[in-house]
Motif scaffolding. Structure first.
Motif, PDB file in Angstrom:
ATOM      1  N   ASN A 190      16.718   8.149   3.458  1.00  0.00           N
ATOM      2  CA  ASN A 190      16.035   9.050   2.539  1.00  0.00           C
ATOM      3  C   ASN A 190      17.330  10.056   2.230  1.00  0.00           C
ATOM      4  O   ASN A 190      16.974  11.120   1.443  1.00  0.00           O
ATOM      5  N   GLY A 191      18.507   9.855   2.496  1.00  0.00           N
ATOM      6  CA  GLY A 191      19.435  10.759   2.262  1.00  0.00           C
ATOM      7  C   GLY A 191      19.949  11.921   3.217  1.00  0.00           C
ATOM      8  O   GLY A 191      21.020  12.703   3.216  1.00  0.00           O
ATOM      9  N   ASP A 192      18.960  12.194   4.279  1.00  0.00           N
ATOM     10  CA  ASP A 192      19.213  13.357   5.235  1.00  0.00           C
ATOM     11  C   ASP A 192      20.581  12.904   6.064  1.00  0.00           C
ATOM     12  O   ASP A 192      20.569  11.619   6.754  1.00  0.00           O
ATOM     13  N   GLU A 205      17.794   0.170  11.664  1.00  0.00           N
ATOM     14  CA  GLU A 205      17.055   1.538  12.112  1.00  0.00           C
ATOM     15  C   GLU A 205      16.995   2.404  10.714  1.00  0.00           C
ATOM     16  O   GLU A 205      16.549   3.428  10.869  1.00  0.00           O
ATOM     17  N   GLY A 206      17.520   1.950   9.550  1.00  0.00           N
ATOM     18  CA  GLY A 206      17.606   2.656   8.287  1.00  0.00           C
ATOM     19  C   GLY A 206      18.674   3.597   8.416  1.00  0.00           C
ATOM     20  O   GLY A 206      18.602   4.651   7.260  1.00  0.00           O
ATOM     21  N   PHE A 207      19.835   3.549   8.956  1.00  0.00           N
ATOM     22  CA  PHE A 207      20.845   4.281   8.547  1.00  0.00           C
ATOM     23  C   PHE A 207      21.776   3.710   7.631  1.00  0.00           C
ATOM     24  O   PHE A 207      22.071   2.439   7.719  1.00  0.00           O
ATOM     25  N   GLU A 256      23.316   3.214  17.701  1.00  0.00           N
ATOM     26  CA  GLU A 256      23.116   3.883  16.290  1.00  0.00           C
ATOM     27  C   GLU A 256      24.643   3.907  15.583  1.00  0.00           C
ATOM     28  O   GLU A 256      24.594   3.759  14.355  1.00  0.00           O
ATOM     29  N   THR A 257      25.770   3.942  16.272  1.00  0.00           N
ATOM     30  CA  THR A 257      27.120   4.138  15.586  1.00  0.00           C
ATOM     31  C   THR A 257      28.061   3.207  16.319  1.00  0.00           C
ATOM     32  O   THR A 257      29.112   3.349  15.602  1.00  0.00           O
ATOM     33  N   LEU A 258      27.864   2.558  17.239  1.00  0.00           N
ATOM     34  CA  LEU A 258      29.024   1.964  18.099  1.00  0.00           C
ATOM     35  C   LEU A 258      29.967   2.454  18.663  1.00  0.00           C
ATOM     36  O   LEU A 258      31.218   2.207  18.611  1.00  0.00           O
ATOM     37  N   VAL A 259      29.757   3.962  18.740  1.00  0.00           N
ATOM     38  CA  VAL A 259      30.878   4.818  19.249  1.00  0.00           C
ATOM     39  C   VAL A 259      30.677   5.034  20.992  1.00  0.00           C
ATOM     40  O   VAL A 259      29.266   5.298  21.211  1.00  0.00           O
ATOM     41  N   LYS A 260      31.878   4.625  21.321  1.00  0.00           N
ATOM     42  CA  LYS A 260      31.693   4.841  22.906  1.00  0.00           C
ATOM     43  C   LYS A 260      32.421   6.488  23.127  1.00  0.00           C
ATOM     44  O   LYS A 260      33.486   6.378  23.217  1.00  0.00           O
ATOM     45  N   ALA A 261      31.440   7.238  23.286  1.00  0.00           N
ATOM     46  CA  ALA A 261      31.915   8.440  23.700  1.00  0.00           C
ATOM     47  C   ALA A 261      31.507   8.892  25.026  1.00  0.00           C
ATOM     48  O   ALA A 261      31.014   8.297  25.859  1.00  0.00           O
TER      49      ALA A 261
END
Ligand code: ATP
Length: 139
Positions: free
Chosen positions: A24-26, A101-103, A51-56
């Motif tokens: 939705n743009g958010d 997930e809609g991202f 959600e981002t494939l980032v290993k933090a």
């Protein structure tokens, strides 16, 4: 009345903060529901990765936010939600949004622009807290 607990991360890489764009743009921070048998810290890093494939690397607990929303087909169910936030650090600027997930986008946004992009004021507050700690402690 229903309660929900989620956890997420403010992932910083250099001068930038990791954000996700919803269909939705958010623009929002990565987060998700805490599963049984995992700690909020584990949930936060799992959700960031999913959600981002980032290993933090998780650095510090920053605090919780609370909000209420309406759910269900007739929007007649009230959900009381708590979201726990952690400061995290990543070494590389690579990220990929979880499409199912809609991202629609994932991006590291420069600290000077991040506040105006983020949809929710309580998420802005957590980002501010994260940046303060990151700077002060030379993380
Ligand atoms: P999770 O990512 O924790 O699994 P979800 O995607 O199922 O959660 P939320 O992101 O909590 O659900 O969104 C549910 C509702 O709450 C939506 O209407 C959303 O717009 C609203 N919402 C999300 N974050 C906030 C916030 N920080 N403050 C107020 N309302 C919010």
């Amino acid at each position: 009345m229903k309660y929900e607990t989620s956890a997420g991360g403010i992932v910083i890489c250099g001068n930038a903060v990791l954000l996700l764009k919803k269909y939705n743009g958010d623009w929002v921070l990565p987060k998700g529901k805490v599963e049984r048998k995992e700690t909020i810290r584990e949930a936060a890093s799992r959700e960031v990765f999913e959600e981002t494939l980032v290993k933090a690397e998780t650095i510090k607990y920053l605090g919780a936010i609370h909000y209420v929303y309406q759910a269900g087909w007739a929007k007649n169910e009230k959900i009381y939600k708590t979201v726990h936030w952690f400061l995290m650090k990543s070494k590389v600027l690579r990220c990929t949004p979880l499409k199912r997930e809609g991202f629609v986008d994932a991006r590291y946004v420069h600290r000077d622009r991040v506040m105006e992009m983020v949809r929710y004021p309580d998420e802005q507050k957590m980002i501010y807290r994260a940046l303060q700690h990151y700077e002060k402690n030379n993380v």
